[in-house]
Scaffold this active site. Structure first.
Site, PDB file in Angstrom:
ATOM      1  N   GLY A 264       0.761  -1.241   0.000  1.00 12.39           N
ATOM      2  CA  GLY A 264       0.000   0.000   0.000  1.00 12.39           C
ATOM      3  C   GLY A 264       0.789   1.287   0.000  1.00 12.39           C
ATOM      4  O   GLY A 264       0.210   2.365  -0.180  1.00 12.39           O
ATOM      5  N   GLU A 298       4.181  -6.662   1.662  1.00  9.00           N
ATOM      6  CA  GLU A 298       3.750  -6.997   0.295  1.00  9.00           C
ATOM      7  C   GLU A 298       3.649  -5.756  -0.587  1.00  9.00           C
ATOM      8  O   GLU A 298       2.578  -5.420  -1.074  1.00  9.00           O
ATOM      9  CB  GLU A 298       2.362  -7.658   0.344  1.00  9.00           C
ATOM     10  CG  GLU A 298       2.223  -8.840   1.270  1.00  9.00           C
ATOM     11  CD  GLU A 298       0.775  -9.248   1.485  1.00  9.00           C
ATOM     12  OE1 GLU A 298      -0.138  -8.428   1.251  1.00  9.00           O
ATOM     13  OE2 GLU A 298       0.543 -10.385   1.874  1.00  9.00           O
ATOM     14  N   GLY A 300       3.751  -3.422  -3.816  1.00  2.84           N
ATOM     15  CA  GLY A 300       3.666  -3.572  -5.264  1.00  2.84           C
ATOM     16  C   GLY A 300       3.990  -2.243  -5.929  1.00  2.84           C
ATOM     17  O   GLY A 300       5.070  -2.035  -6.475  1.00  2.84           O
ATOM     18  N   ARG A 301       3.044  -1.320  -5.827  1.00  2.60           N
ATOM     19  CA  ARG A 301       3.157  -0.032  -6.500  1.00  2.60           C
ATOM     20  C   ARG A 301       4.480   0.678  -6.207  1.00  2.60           C
ATOM     21  O   ARG A 301       5.107   1.226  -7.113  1.00  2.60           O
ATOM     22  CB  ARG A 301       2.010   0.870  -6.033  1.00  2.60           C
ATOM     23  CG  ARG A 301       1.919   2.193  -6.778  1.00  2.60           C
ATOM     24  CD  ARG A 301       0.916   3.134  -6.096  1.00  2.60           C
ATOM     25  NE  ARG A 301      -0.346   2.516  -5.835  1.00  2.60           N
ATOM     26  CZ  ARG A 301      -1.378   2.476  -6.677  1.00  2.60           C
ATOM     27  NH1 ARG A 301      -1.271   3.069  -7.845  1.00  2.60           N
ATOM     28  NH2 ARG A 301      -2.497   1.867  -6.354  1.00  2.60           N
ATOM     29  N   ARG A 337      -5.933   3.759 -15.313  1.00  2.00           N
ATOM     30  CA  ARG A 337      -5.969   4.426 -14.004  1.00  2.00           C
ATOM     31  C   ARG A 337      -6.649   5.801 -14.019  1.00  2.00           C
ATOM     32  O   ARG A 337      -7.447   6.079 -13.121  1.00  2.00           O
ATOM     33  CB  ARG A 337      -4.560   4.531 -13.394  1.00  2.00           C
ATOM     34  CG  ARG A 337      -3.922   3.152 -13.116  1.00  2.00           C
ATOM     35  CD  ARG A 337      -2.653   3.264 -12.269  1.00  2.00           C
ATOM     36  NE  ARG A 337      -2.985   3.694 -10.928  1.00  2.00           N
ATOM     37  CZ  ARG A 337      -2.831   4.920 -10.481  1.00  2.00           C
ATOM     38  NH1 ARG A 337      -2.292   5.845 -11.237  1.00  2.00           N
ATOM     39  NH2 ARG A 337      -3.197   5.223  -9.263  1.00  2.00           N
ATOM     40  N   TYR A 341      -9.683   5.604 -11.560  1.00  2.00           N
ATOM     41  CA  TYR A 341      -9.431   6.172 -10.222  1.00  2.00           C
ATOM     42  C   TYR A 341      -9.275   7.688 -10.246  1.00  2.00           C
ATOM     43  O   TYR A 341      -8.817   8.250  -9.256  1.00  2.00           O
ATOM     44  CB  TYR A 341      -8.129   5.606  -9.640  1.00  2.00           C
ATOM     45  CG  TYR A 341      -7.974   4.107  -9.660  1.00  2.00           C
ATOM     46  CD1 TYR A 341      -8.819   3.277  -8.921  1.00  2.00           C
ATOM     47  CD2 TYR A 341      -6.946   3.508 -10.381  1.00  2.00           C
ATOM     48  CE1 TYR A 341      -8.648   1.900  -8.914  1.00  2.00           C
ATOM     49  CE2 TYR A 341      -6.766   2.134 -10.381  1.00  2.00           C
ATOM     50  CZ  TYR A 341      -7.622   1.342  -9.651  1.00  2.00           C
ATOM     51  OH  TYR A 341      -7.434  -0.013  -9.653  1.00  2.00           O
ATOM     52  N   CYS A 369     -13.879   5.063 -27.646  1.00  2.00           N
ATOM     53  CA  CYS A 369     -15.199   5.701 -27.667  1.00  2.00           C
ATOM     54  C   CYS A 369     -15.829   5.759 -26.283  1.00  2.00           C
ATOM     55  O   CYS A 369     -16.846   5.101 -26.031  1.00  2.00           O
ATOM     56  CB  CYS A 369     -16.094   4.962 -28.655  1.00  2.00           C
ATOM     57  SG  CYS A 369     -15.366   4.955 -30.290  1.00  2.00           S
ATOM     58  N   GLU A 370     -15.202   6.512 -25.398  1.00  2.00           N
ATOM     59  CA  GLU A 370     -15.696   6.747 -24.044  1.00  2.00           C
ATOM     60  C   GLU A 370     -15.167   8.113 -23.629  1.00  2.00           C
ATOM     61  O   GLU A 370     -13.985   8.388 -23.817  1.00  2.00           O
ATOM     62  CB  GLU A 370     -15.096   5.736 -23.046  1.00  2.00           C
ATOM     63  CG  GLU A 370     -15.370   4.299 -23.330  1.00  2.00           C
ATOM     64  CD  GLU A 370     -16.468   3.706 -22.453  1.00  2.00           C
ATOM     65  OE1 GLU A 370     -16.924   4.389 -21.506  1.00  2.00           O
ATOM     66  OE2 GLU A 370     -16.860   2.572 -22.736  1.00  2.00           O
ATOM     67  N   TYR A 398       0.088  -1.290 -12.001  1.00  2.00           N
ATOM     68  CA  TYR A 398      -1.333  -1.239 -12.374  1.00  2.00           C
ATOM     69  C   TYR A 398      -1.503  -0.553 -13.733  1.00  2.00           C
ATOM     70  O   TYR A 398      -2.444   0.176 -13.962  1.00  2.00           O
ATOM     71  CB  TYR A 398      -2.151  -0.565 -11.254  1.00  2.00           C
ATOM     72  CG  TYR A 398      -1.898  -1.232  -9.926  1.00  2.00           C
ATOM     73  CD1 TYR A 398      -2.382  -2.510  -9.685  1.00  2.00           C
ATOM     74  CD2 TYR A 398      -1.111  -0.627  -8.943  1.00  2.00           C
ATOM     75  CE1 TYR A 398      -2.109  -3.164  -8.496  1.00  2.00           C
ATOM     76  CE2 TYR A 398      -0.829  -1.283  -7.745  1.00  2.00           C
ATOM     77  CZ  TYR A 398      -1.333  -2.548  -7.535  1.00  2.00           C
ATOM     78  OH  TYR A 398      -1.051  -3.200  -6.366  1.00  2.00           O
TER      79      TYR A 398
END
Ligand SMILES: *Cc1c(COP(=O)(O)O)cnc(C)c1O
Length: 442
Positions: A264, A298, A300-301, A337, A341, A369-370, A398
């Site tokens: 985290g 743990e 990651g990022r 992302r 987010y 197309c969004e 991510y």
């Protein structure tokens, strides 16, 4: 008094120069443009095309070593397990395996990828709220180091399966400490209303039950309160609650050998202040220092996020009555992302930036197309002509792992920079792959 600015107020965006200065692996060379560890990114874009992910191996190694050193200097008995879901590229996993890292996995696929990359089974921890029977069988047959159990139902299922197979699984109970990590809703995991972990109040009873069941051996506790956490306070709260639980379990005569502190740790996407590994180590030491437990973390990022960029090319610049749209050939199907987010990512042109050129606010979008396919709004960038290349920063975590082929867009290529050389570690997906496993109904 002025109204407080929103955290992503474009008026407070860091400049391109500030983004580069804060990331020592990036440099702007007057001739070659943006360099990653000395390699001109334009050379990679020219040869491999765009969109392409590029990773700095040295940055990942440095960050792993800095984290491990901070833990060792705090005197912690800590094993670092890289959270595979942040970036499961074989080159990334193999490098962390060579550094001596373990892995935190959340699926059978990640477990197999970690094993194939050379991470020993004994150094694998398996987390997640919904491990299937097939995945549990895989974890048991590989005899991985630890399975983090997230519910009573899962404990019963694992016990029955392991008992029937004649295995004993080392399990930790993942406890939900009910703290709010103050991060984006979609990546907060430690509140009572989140789907993760065992309610704090149920933990002692369930641990005792685990100790009495066949096929499982409770070895400790685990927690993970969310991702992109910038402040240490939620960690301190969560760790204090877990430490109190260790003591309560021991008062009940139960053995607790390990505490898995989760991941985290956040990164400064917008050059915002972050917590240091040393600060996190101090928080861990404060809670667990006197408890005689083996610790696991743990991350990651934090390990891989800053080490990656996504290279893209400008398709065209669409003038409007409002801000111009800079349309890139990368999109939300590559890097989701910002759409998912509201994440902020630095965007830096690859060609030598003319510092005196006025920078205009533009909206940077992809071709999907969004309307959510927007990388940045009111971003101050130098004028960008069609075919100009840009790097979207901090895309190592991510990023590629969340890519899809939405709008029938093939998965982008990946390249690896190490020791001033670069190579392709995954080819761009060929168009045919988009339909090769399809068939018409009988
Ligand atoms: C996602 C995850 C991590 C890694 O989180 P980061 O924010 O990338 O450090 C660690 N542990 C578990 C259980 C996770 O689900």
């Amino acid at each position: 008094m002025a109204a407080p600015s929103s955290p992503n107020d474009p008026a407070t965006d860091p400049s391109i120069q500030e983004l580069i200065t804060a990331r020592p692996w990036l440099k702007h060379d007057a001739q070659a443009g943006l360099l990653l560890d000395g390699v001109p990114l334009a050379a990679i874009a020219d040869v491999v095309g765009t969109p392409t992910w590029v990773y700095s191996a040295a940055t990942m190694r440095c960050r792993y070593r800095a984290l491990a050193t901070a833990m060792a200097e705090a005197g912690l008995d800590m094993q670092v397990h890289y959270a595979v879901k942040a970036n499961d590229s074989r080159a990334v996993l193999a490098q962390f395996a060579a550094e001596g890292a373990g892995a935190d996995v959340v699926s059978g696929g990640e477990l197999l990828k970690a094993r194939r990359a050379g991470i020993p089974a004994s150094a694998i921890v398996y987390s997640g709220v919904g491990k299937s029977e097939q995945e549990m069988r895989l974890a048991l047959s590989e005899d991985i180091g630890q399975i983090n159990v997230e519910s009573t139902e899962e404990l019963e299922m694992l016990s029955a399966l392991a008992g029937a197979l004649g295995h004993t699984a080392r399990v930790a109970l993942r406890v939900n400490p009910d703290v709010d990590a103050g991060t984006n809703d979609k990546i907060a995991t430690g509140r009572a209303t989140d789907k993760f972990g065992i309610p704090y109040a149920d933990a002692v009873a369930l641990y005792a039950r685990a100790a009495s069941l066949p096929g499982v051996e409770p070895v400790g506790l685990a927690t993970h309160i969310g991702s992109q956490i910038l402040d240490l306070a939620p960690y301190r709260d969560a760790f204090a609650r877990i430490a109190a639980l260790v003591e309560a379990l021991r008062e009940h005569g139960l053995r607790v050998g390990t505490v898995d502190c989760g991941g985290g740790l956040g990164i400064g996407y917008r050059n915002e202040p972050t917590s240091s590994p040393a600060g996190l180590a101090a928080a861990m030491k404060g809670a667990f220092g006197g408890l005689d437990v083996r610790l696991i973390m743990e991350p990651g990022r934090w390990l891989v996020g800053p080490a990656g960029v996504l290279l893209a090319s400008v398709v065209l610049v669409k003038q409007t009555r409002h801000e111009p749209f800079v349309v890139l050939d990368a999109a939300m199907n590559d890097l989701v992302r910002p759409a998912m987010y509201d994440a902020w990512h630095g965007i830096v042109p690859l060609s030598p930036v003319d510092a005196v050129t006025p920078v205009g606010p533009v909206t940077v979008v992809g071709p999907v197309c969004e309307s959510g396919d927007t990388f940045a709004r009111s971003r101050r960038l130098p004028p960008l002509a069609p075919n100009a290349h840009v790097a979207i920063l901090d895309a190592g975590a991510y990023g590629v792992v969340m890519s899809s082929t939405y709008n029938a867009r093939p998965l982008a290529a990946e390249a690896w920079v190490d020791d001033a050389r670069w190579s392709v570690i995954r080819d761009r997906q060929p168009m045919e792959a988009l339909w090769e496993r399809e068939r018409l109904p009988a």
